[in-house]
Design a protein around this motif. Structure first.
Motif, mmCIF file in Angstrom:
data_model
loop_
_atom_site.group_PDB
_atom_site.id
_atom_site.type_symbol
_atom_site.label_atom_id
_atom_site.label_comp_id
_atom_site.label_asym_id
_atom_site.label_seq_id
_atom_site.Cartn_x
_atom_site.Cartn_y
_atom_site.Cartn_z
ATOM 1 N N LEU A 36 0.816 -1.207 0.000
ATOM 2 C CA LEU A 36 0.000 0.000 0.000
ATOM 3 C C LEU A 36 0.854 1.263 0.000
ATOM 4 O O LEU A 36 0.378 2.323 -0.371
ATOM 5 N N ALA A 37 2.104 1.138 0.353
ATOM 6 C CA ALA A 37 3.013 2.277 0.307
ATOM 7 C C ALA A 37 3.285 2.712 -1.122
ATOM 8 O O ALA A 37 3.835 3.776 -1.360
ATOM 9 N N THR A 38 2.872 1.908 -2.097
ATOM 10 C CA THR A 38 3.089 2.237 -3.501
ATOM 11 C C THR A 38 1.913 3.019 -4.082
ATOM 12 O O THR A 38 1.821 3.168 -5.291
ATOM 13 N N ILE A 39 1.033 3.525 -3.232
ATOM 14 C CA ILE A 39 -0.165 4.223 -3.701
ATOM 15 C C ILE A 39 0.221 5.324 -4.681
ATOM 16 O O ILE A 39 1.072 6.150 -4.409
ATOM 17 N N GLN A 40 -0.453 5.315 -5.823
ATOM 18 C CA GLN A 40 -0.226 6.338 -6.831
ATOM 19 C C GLN A 40 -1.543 7.008 -7.214
ATOM 20 O O GLN A 40 -1.760 8.157 -6.926
ATOM 21 N N LEU A 41 -2.412 6.293 -7.883
ATOM 22 C CA LEU A 41 -3.681 6.846 -8.334
ATOM 23 C C LEU A 41 -4.824 6.007 -7.801
ATOM 24 O O LEU A 41 -4.772 4.790 -7.872
ATOM 25 N N PRO A 42 -5.893 6.620 -7.297
ATOM 26 C CA PRO A 42 -7.026 5.831 -6.822
ATOM 27 C C PRO A 42 -7.790 5.216 -7.983
ATOM 28 O O PRO A 42 -7.870 5.788 -9.059
ATOM 29 N N LEU A 43 -8.350 4.048 -7.740
ATOM 30 C CA LEU A 43 -9.232 3.423 -8.713
ATOM 31 C C LEU A 43 -10.495 4.246 -8.741
ATOM 32 O O LEU A 43 -11.127 4.460 -7.720
ATOM 33 N N ASP A 44 -10.862 4.764 -9.892
ATOM 34 C CA ASP A 44 -12.065 5.564 -10.028
ATOM 35 C C ASP A 44 -13.289 4.691 -9.787
ATOM 36 O O ASP A 44 -13.293 3.514 -10.097
ATOM 37 N N SER A 45 -14.350 5.281 -9.260
ATOM 38 C CA SER A 45 -15.553 4.509 -8.948
ATOM 39 C C SER A 45 -16.180 3.898 -10.196
ATOM 40 O O SER A 45 -16.971 2.970 -10.103
ATOM 41 N N TRP B 168 10.938 -2.946 -12.309
ATOM 42 C CA TRP B 168 9.618 -3.364 -12.762
ATOM 43 C C TRP B 168 8.754 -2.120 -12.870
ATOM 44 O O TRP B 168 8.852 -1.212 -12.050
ATOM 45 N N ARG B 169 7.909 -2.078 -13.920
ATOM 46 C CA ARG B 169 7.077 -0.905 -14.186
ATOM 47 C C ARG B 169 5.641 -1.327 -14.465
ATOM 48 O O ARG B 169 5.402 -2.348 -15.090
ATOM 49 N N TRP B 170 4.717 -0.481 -14.024
ATOM 50 C CA TRP B 170 3.332 -0.629 -14.445
ATOM 51 C C TRP B 170 3.239 -0.069 -15.850
ATOM 52 O O TRP B 170 3.906 0.912 -16.174
ATOM 53 N N THR C 228 -2.023 -0.458 -7.884
ATOM 54 C CA THR C 228 -1.233 0.647 -7.345
ATOM 55 C C THR C 228 -1.803 1.236 -6.065
ATOM 56 O O THR C 228 -1.242 2.193 -5.537
ATOM 57 N N ASN C 229 -2.919 0.708 -5.565
ATOM 58 C CA ASN C 229 -3.521 1.268 -4.346
ATOM 59 C C ASN C 229 -4.416 0.237 -3.673
ATOM 60 O O ASN C 229 -4.668 -0.838 -4.224
#
Length: 143
Positions: free
Chosen positions: A10-19, A89-91, A50-51
């Protein structure tokens, strides 16, 4: 241990998943690039975890699919074929994976030939693992 690893992920949080985003498990086995192309043709991409919202959604959606993914399912994680363990490694869309805490013990299994990432069920939890991009696996798209 599992909760600790999730906390590090969870420390890798970047962008929230949109609803409005949706996770779709596809049973049809494809190579990583064919899975990516399939998702793109349908207006999506391979899922990027990513979250917490995406992680929880993937866990929930895959809970009933573990019997269909004996060798894992492709996600949107890759690394360059030019180099070995030093290449990050990359998304596919959102850049470098910032933590390797979510990887299965023994990662990487083949640092010279495995350049694509998958999610696997490891008896009690989902984890990430490297694999040969040409292997045919089910996959997860995110719209």
């Amino acid at each position: 241990m599992a909760q600790f690893m999730l906390a590090l992920l969870l420390a890798t949080i970047q962008l929230p998943l949109d609803s409005t985003d949706e996770i779709r498990f596809n049973e049809e086995a494809k190579s990583w690039i064919d899975a990516l192309e399939h998702c793109k043709k349908n207006g999506s991409s391979l899922v990027e975890i990513t979250n917490t919202t995406t992680w929880d959604t993937v866990n929930s959606d895959l809970a009933n699919e573990t019997n269909k993914m004996e060798h894992g399912a492709w996600i949107g994680l890759e690394r360059s074929i030019f180099g070995n363990n030093g290449i990050p490694w990359r998304w596919v869309l959102n850049g470098t994976l910032k933590s390797h805490s979510c990887w299965k013990e023994g990662f990487p299994t083949d640092e010279y030939n495995h350049h694509c990432g998958k999610i696997i069920w490891d008896e009690t939890m989902f984890m990430l693992l490297d694999d040969d991009c040409h292997s045919k696996r089910p996959f997860i798209c995110q719209t």
